[in-house]
Structures are given as structure tokens and as C-alpha cells.
Write a protein that holds these residues in place. Structure first.
Motif, short mmCIF file in Angstrom:
data_model
loop_
_atom_site.label_atom_id
_atom_site.label_comp_id
_atom_site.label_asym_id
_atom_site.label_seq_id
_atom_site.Cartn_x
_atom_site.Cartn_y
_atom_site.Cartn_z
N LYS A 1 82.64 74.72 -54.37
CA LYS A 1 81.31 75.22 -54.00
C LYS A 1 81.12 75.17 -52.49
O LYS A 1 81.83 74.46 -51.77
CB LYS A 1 80.22 74.37 -54.65
CG LYS A 1 80.22 72.92 -54.20
CD LYS A 1 79.09 72.12 -54.84
CE LYS A 1 79.12 70.65 -54.37
NZ LYS A 1 78.03 69.87 -54.97
N THR B 1 77.98 74.57 -49.57
CA THR B 1 76.63 74.01 -49.44
C THR B 1 75.94 74.71 -48.28
O THR B 1 76.60 75.23 -47.37
CB THR B 1 76.67 72.49 -49.19
OG1 THR B 1 77.48 72.22 -48.03
CG2 THR B 1 77.26 71.77 -50.39
N ALA C 1 80.17 73.52 -45.55
CA ALA C 1 78.71 73.60 -45.37
C ALA C 1 78.45 74.73 -44.38
O ALA C 1 78.88 74.67 -43.23
CB ALA C 1 78.17 72.28 -44.85
#
Length: 400
Positions: free
Chosen positions: A49, A51, A290
Motif C-alpha cells: 500500500k 500512504t 508515503a
């Protein structure tokens, strides 16, 4: 529809990540070889994933002299598209004030955690903490290259006279422009020194693949291919942005073999129960994955003004309609730093600043070439700490 497609894909995958993490947590951190390998596989799925919120700097203390000094993060100035953060140390000793100008290129300012932590031992450190454009309401207006320059000036005003700046990568252009504007205006907060690290002052010098790609496409192509509208679920819904996930994909594609090997190593460390080794890789990728979005105007203007036209190097750079002249800089010492293996900002692109700052006397100009580092190594890692930082520190001390 690009952003919406990304958001939909992330929403579909999210439950899989959640249950993988839940199963891994119930299995615990120890067990036989089969159990550890299964847990490792589940953790790799859970980590699949990106962020979109800034991680914590997580700098609790710093070694100053022979003692550990507590560190806390304060907001010195809060503006819609960025904050000025101060790393406050619980000590009375006065130290030189340094503002780190972080790049606005798809990652948060915490990418410079190592830079800040090293500087903190000898300096009072501030950093520009740019906002994720998808979290800035449309009512806040636009944010382009001139606005970035303006923010640098306003941040320096907040710090006050006698500060120093250190710009990393992309903002070297805006940092030099800001100092030129302040010098011409005889602004009291004009910095005493500026360190420009691996930035595209003149991207025409030894063009890299990044430079070549930027000039190979028209502005219309960039607007049509990579600009997307933020989904309405976010605070900045409706804002047109260059999504951070696209910038990350471009960076990773440049070194895909290295990233693939790193994740294989991470899996192997987890499967073998080598927690400390795994944590090092996880810490890096927690930060690297991120991402933040850039406003359309900042991204397109950067492509146009910095890469297509090389405005600063050609003398065509303007700020609020007036031409910017680096020759106005007379009292701000200049240090440029380049990495010999930098595949993003090649040799000569940053050192071009010396020719532009033609009014600076020779003793106020310095250049450092770190032959054995790539782009990231210029401002982070052992070479930065042991070989580059001492040069930066000495320049700042010489101007105190």
C-alpha cells in the motif's frame, strides 16, 4: 479518471491487506519455519500500500556534546500549502539557525529525517513541511513556483535575521531565486549562507533521463497524461493535481531491480526471524511509500520554467513579474554539493549557481563533489554524515 481509478483499486485491495495483517498478528512473531514463512508472506501482503499522510519525524533526542538533549517539534508558521517546523531542543546554548528547504516532488519532508537529525547536533533546525495538495481545500487558491519562492521568504522572515538555508534537490532553484530577491531588496532576513544540494540550477548540463523526459514532452502532454482531479472524499476534492503515486511509480521504475531485491530481502529476513534487519528495510519503505500530491500549477510551471526553459540559468526567471538577478547576491555565502553517481541531477547542474552568483567574492563560494554517492546519498547516509556534513557545518560556522 486517473485518480478515481487509483482510489477504486486501493479500495478493492484494502480488505485483503486488512485480513492479511489480522491473520499475521494472530500468528505472533515466533514459531517454526513454516509458520514464519507464512507470517512473512502475510506481512508482505499487508504492506502492499501507499500512504498519503506525513509520517512522524520520530526524533526524540539528539546527542549534543556529551549529553542527549530532548527534541520536540513546534510549528513556527502555518500557511495553507506548508508549515515551517522548528525542532526545539531543551538547552540554553545558542546555535546557528538553519532552515532546511525540502523538495516538493511527491514525498513528505520526513524524507529528510536523516538530514535533520545530523544537523541538529550543531544547529537550531527548521524545515519546510509542504502540505499534500489533496488535503488543501480549493478555497485556499493556487500554489505555483512564485508562491513557493514567496513561502521561502515568509519562512525566513519568521525565523528572523541571521539564518542559513540548506535546499535539497528541486527547490534549489526557488531557494536561489528567493535569496536573490531578498538581496536586491536588502531584506533584513536575507540568509547568511545557502547550501544547494543536488538541484537543477541548470538542467541543460549533462542531462539525465529525468531531464530528457521532461523536455521530450509538451506541456499539453503533461496536462493531459498526468494531471488528475482529486476525488471529492478528500478535503481538496476537485483540485487538479499531479498525483504522488505517479511520481513514486516513475522513481521506482528507474531502479526497479533494486526495489525488487530489497523486498525479496525483506521477505527473507521476516521468514528467518531476523527482525532487526527487516526493520531497517521497513523503515526506509514506510517513508518512501508515503506520497503527496502536487498542485497542477506548481508541477506544470516547474516542467516549463525549470526544465523546458531553464529560466534561472538563462536569466529569464521572474518573481511576481520582475526579473530575478542572482548577481544581486553579495553577502550570502554559497556552497554547492553534487554526487558523482547522481542519476537524477547530474554533475554541473548545481555548480552552475557559481557562475550566476557573479557578484560573490571567491572566499564566499565553495563547491563539494562527493564522487561515491548517488542522489539520495548526497543528503542521507554515512557519506552525508561523515564527509558532506562537515563541509556544510564549516561553511555555516564561517558565516556566524
Amino acid at each position: 479518471m486517473l485518480y478515481q481509478a487509483y482510489q477504486l483499486q486501493d479500495d478493492i485491495i484494502a480488505p485483503t491487506r486488512f485480513f492479511a495483517d489480522l491473520m499475521r498478528s494472530k500468528m505472533g512473531v515466533s514459531g517454526d519455519g513454516v509458520k514464519q514463512r507464512l507470517a512473512a508472506g502475510l506481512e508482505m501482503i499487508a504492506r502492499l500500500k501507499l500512504t498519503h499522510a506525513r509520517p512522524d519525524f520520530d526524533i526524540k533526542s539528539v546527542r549534543v556534546g556529551n549529553r542527549d538533549v530532548p527534541v520536540s517539534v513546534e510549528t513556527a508558521l502555518d500557511l495553507p500549502f506548508g508549515k515551517l517546523l522548528r525542532f526545539a531542543k531543551d538547552m540554553d546554548t545558542r546555535q546557528p539557525r538553519v532552515m532546511v528547504i525540502a523538495p516538493l516532488s511527491g514525498h513528505f519532508s520526513t524524507l529528510l529525517r536523516g538530514t535533520v537529525e545530523t544537523l541538529l547536533a550543531d544547529h537550531e533546525v527548521y524545515i519546510t513541511d509542504w502540505a499534500n495538495a489533496r488535503d488543501v481545500p480549493l478555497a485556499a487558491g493556487r500554489f505555483g513556483v512564485d508562491d513557493y519562492v514567496d513561502y521561502i521568504i515568509r519562512f525566513l522572515q519568521a525565523i528572523g535575521p541571521g539564518a542559513h538555508i540548506l535546499a535539497v534537490c528541486q527547490p534549489c532553484v526557488q531557494a536561489l531565486a528567493a535569496v536573490a530577491v531578498m538581496s536586491e531588496d536588502r531584506h533584513p532576513a536575507t540568509p547568511r549562507s545557502m547550501t544547494l544540494m543536488a538541484g537543477p540550477i541548470d538542467p541543460r548540463e549533462s542531462p539525465t533521463k529525468v531531464n530528457e523526459f521532461a523536455v521530450s514532452k509538451s506541456l499539453a502532454w503533461f496536462q493531459g497524461a498526468v494531471i488528475s482531479r482529486v476525488p471529492w472524499r478528500h478535503a481538496g476534492g476537485g483540485r487538479r493535481v499531479y498525483p504522488g503515486f505517479l511520481q513514486l511509480a516513475a522513481f521506482m521504475a528507474m531502479n526497479m531491480d533494486r526495489h525488487t531485491k530489497a523486498h525479496r530481502k525483506l521477505h527473507d529476513h521476516l521468514a528467518a526471524g531476523e527482525i532487526a534487519e527487516a526493520e531497517k528495510i521497513k523503515t526506509f519503505y514506510d517513508e518512501y511509500l508515503a506520497v503527496l500530491d502536487l498542485t497542477e500549477e506548481f508541477y506544470i510551471e516547474t516542467i516549463d520554467r525549470v526544465f523546458h526553459k531553464a529560466e534561472l540559468a538563462t536569466g529569464a526567471f521572474t518573481f511576481r513579474g520582475s526579473r530575478v538577478d542572482p548577481g544581486a547576491i553579495r553577502n550570502t555565502a554559497l556552497l554547492t554539493v553534487e554526487g558523482g553517481r547522481d542519476d537524477i541531477c547530474a554533475l554541473g547542474q548545481t555548480s552552475a549557481a557559481h557562475e550566476l552568483c557573479r557578484s560573490l567574492r571567491p572566499h564566499l563560494k565553495r563547491h563539494h563533489l562527493q564522487a561515491n554517492v548517488g542522489h539520495y546519498g548526497v543528503f542521507n547516509g554515512k557519506r552525508w554524515e561523515r564527509e558532506i556534513y562537515p563541509v556544510v557545518r564549516n561553511l555555516i560556522l564561517s558565516m556566524e
